[in-house]
Design a protein around this motif. Structure first.
Motif, PDB file in Angstrom:
ATOM      1  N   ASP A 183       0.877  -1.123  -0.038  1.00 64.32           N
ATOM      2  CA  ASP A 183      -0.119   0.111   0.036  1.00 64.32           C
ATOM      3  C   ASP A 183       0.944   1.271   0.074  1.00 64.32           C
ATOM      4  O   ASP A 183       1.623   1.520   1.143  1.00 64.32           O
ATOM      5  N   GLU A 184       1.041   1.839  -1.167  1.00 65.07           N
ATOM      6  CA  GLU A 184       1.813   3.030  -1.252  1.00 65.07           C
ATOM      7  C   GLU A 184       3.186   2.765  -0.741  1.00 65.07           C
ATOM      8  O   GLU A 184       3.601   3.625   0.142  1.00 65.07           O
ATOM      9  N   PRO A 185       3.778   1.802  -1.004  1.00 65.73           N
ATOM     10  CA  PRO A 185       5.281   1.572  -0.025  1.00 65.73           C
ATOM     11  C   PRO A 185       6.444   2.510  -0.500  1.00 65.73           C
ATOM     12  O   PRO A 185       7.340   2.390   0.146  1.00 65.73           O
ATOM     13  N   THR A 186       6.383   3.327  -1.406  1.00 69.89           N
ATOM     14  CA  THR A 186       7.298   4.280  -1.760  1.00 69.89           C
ATOM     15  C   THR A 186       6.991   5.813  -1.616  1.00 69.89           C
ATOM     16  O   THR A 186       7.488   6.680  -2.008  1.00 69.89           O
ATOM     17  N   THR A 187       5.980   6.120  -1.045  1.00 62.08           N
ATOM     18  CA  THR A 187       5.509   7.362  -0.851  1.00 62.08           C
ATOM     19  C   THR A 187       6.365   8.355  -0.266  1.00 62.08           C
ATOM     20  O   THR A 187       6.614   9.671  -0.731  1.00 62.08           O
ATOM     21  N   ALA A 188       6.980   8.112   0.881  1.00 64.70           N
ATOM     22  CA  ALA A 188       7.857   8.945   1.607  1.00 64.70           C
ATOM     23  C   ALA A 188       9.175   8.936   1.016  1.00 64.70           C
ATOM     24  O   ALA A 188      10.084   9.647   1.805  1.00 64.70           O
ATOM     25  N   LEU A 189       9.619   8.269   0.226  1.00 65.29           N
ATOM     26  CA  LEU A 189      10.928   8.143  -0.307  1.00 65.29           C
ATOM     27  C   LEU A 189      11.469   8.930  -1.529  1.00 65.29           C
ATOM     28  O   LEU A 189      10.554   9.228  -2.306  1.00 65.29           O
ATOM     29  N   ASP A 190      12.702   9.141  -1.446  1.00 67.64           N
ATOM     30  CA  ASP A 190      13.028   9.934  -2.728  1.00 67.64           C
ATOM     31  C   ASP A 190      12.917   9.058  -4.033  1.00 67.64           C
ATOM     32  O   ASP A 190      12.980   7.821  -3.863  1.00 67.64           O
TER      33      ASP A 190
END
Length: 333
Positions: A183-190
């Motif tokens: 579930d949105e596993p990359t949202t907070a990553l650059d």
């Protein structure tokens, strides 16, 4: 719509309605989806479109005020609708896993990573502490954590955001589940770390033949790894098909608009396109097609009659009164 003789996940007619003081609010309406073993399916849409609500309903993790109905939710040969909660709980982690978007709040800050991963093996496999620790070290290596033998003793705050996300994926794959929902596993990553996490998910599902349902609002994220894409708007699937078909020739104006919103190298220096307006509140949906207030293709029929999800040539489907024209425009444009 079946893409495999025996899908890892088979959902038919899933609807989720929340009870509120203002009355029932439909968040997900009549959703069908399949994910085959080894397949990566992306569920795509803006925030508020019902993606995470769908994932939680499949996992049996809906909140208390949610009413979940479905004709069918099957994990392999298991009918999830017929399972009591105690049995459902045993499946989570063992046969189906959820990777959350916020690793810091999903991990326990006062337990070492080795203890958190090891607990899965002790609980579900009856392993000793030493055996579980050895498995944790192997998993950390598998998801690309450097010096896993040393880092297994570290705590969540000692890892970067990207490394914590890898640890969540390690925990998700620990017991070799048939299905992972990310579930949105990359949202907070650059952006660079996003690509690494997606490559990791992609390589693991091939290596372990796991079904992956990737939930995201970012078309750029799915273009490299998805086999099929389901586009969701206002709680319904509005288009589905292979990633190649949808990305090269969208059949729904919403998919077309999402594609236009992705920054392109050849438009550098130009103003970025943004879809006008915002998605409707589930409690206050417009009549007809829910996308019509934001749609450049809308005609009078769109304002009064909701289009049904209709099968098209090549096994794809779209819910739009003007699909053929949108498809033709994608070719000529």
């Amino acid at each position: 719509m079946d893409h495999s003789p025996s899908p890892a996940l088979n959902v038919r007619g899933l609807s989720v309605t929340f009870g509120t003081r203002q009355g029932p609010v439909p968040a997900v309406v009549d959703v069908d989806l399949d994910v085959a073993p080894g397949e990566l399916v992306a569920l795509l849409g803006e925030s508020g479109s019902g993606k995470s609500v769908t994932a939680r309903a499949v996992m049996g993790l809906s909140t208390g005020n949610a009413s979940v109905t479905a004709e069918q939710i099957r994990l392999g040969d298991t009918d999830l609708l017929a399972l009591p909660e105690s049995e459902h709980r045993k499946l989570r982690g063992a046969r189906m896993s959820l990777v959350f978007q916020d690793a810091l709040s999903a991990l326990n800050p006062v337990l070492s990573i080795g203890d958190q991963i090891g607990e899965l093996f002790r609980t579900h496999r009856g392993m000793s502490r030493r055996q579980a620790r050895a498995e944790a070290v192997n998993l950390l290596g598998q998801v690309g954590i450097p010096a896993p033998t040393r880092r297994v003793n570290d705590y969540p705050h000692q890892f970067s955001g990207g490394m914590r996300q890898r640890i969540l994926i390690a925990m998700a794959i620990a017991l070799r589940p048939e299905l992972i929902i990310a579930d949105e596993p990359t949202t907070a990553l650059d952006v660079t770390v996003q690509a690494q996490i997606l490559e990791l998910l992609d390589s693991l599902r091939r290596e372990l033949n796991m079904a992956v349902l990737l939930i995201t609002h970012d078309l750029g994220v799915v273009s490299e790894v998805a086999d099929r894409i389901l586009v969701m708007y206002a709680g319904r699937i509005v288009e589905s098909g292979t990633a190649d078909d949808l990305l090269s020739r969208p059949g729904h104006p919403y998919t077309q608009a999402l594609l236009r919103s992705v920054p392109q190298a050849d438009t550098r220096g130009q103003e970025l396109y943004a879809i006008p307006g915002s998605p409707p509140s589930p409690a206050n949906q417009p009549s007809g097609c829910p996308f019509h207030p934001r749609c450049t293709w809308a005609v009078d029929e769109c304002k009064t009659t909701r289009p049904l999800l209709t099968l098209l040539a090549g096994g794809r489907a779209a819910a739009c009164h003007r699909t053929e024209e949108v498809l033709d425009a994608a070719v000529t444009g």
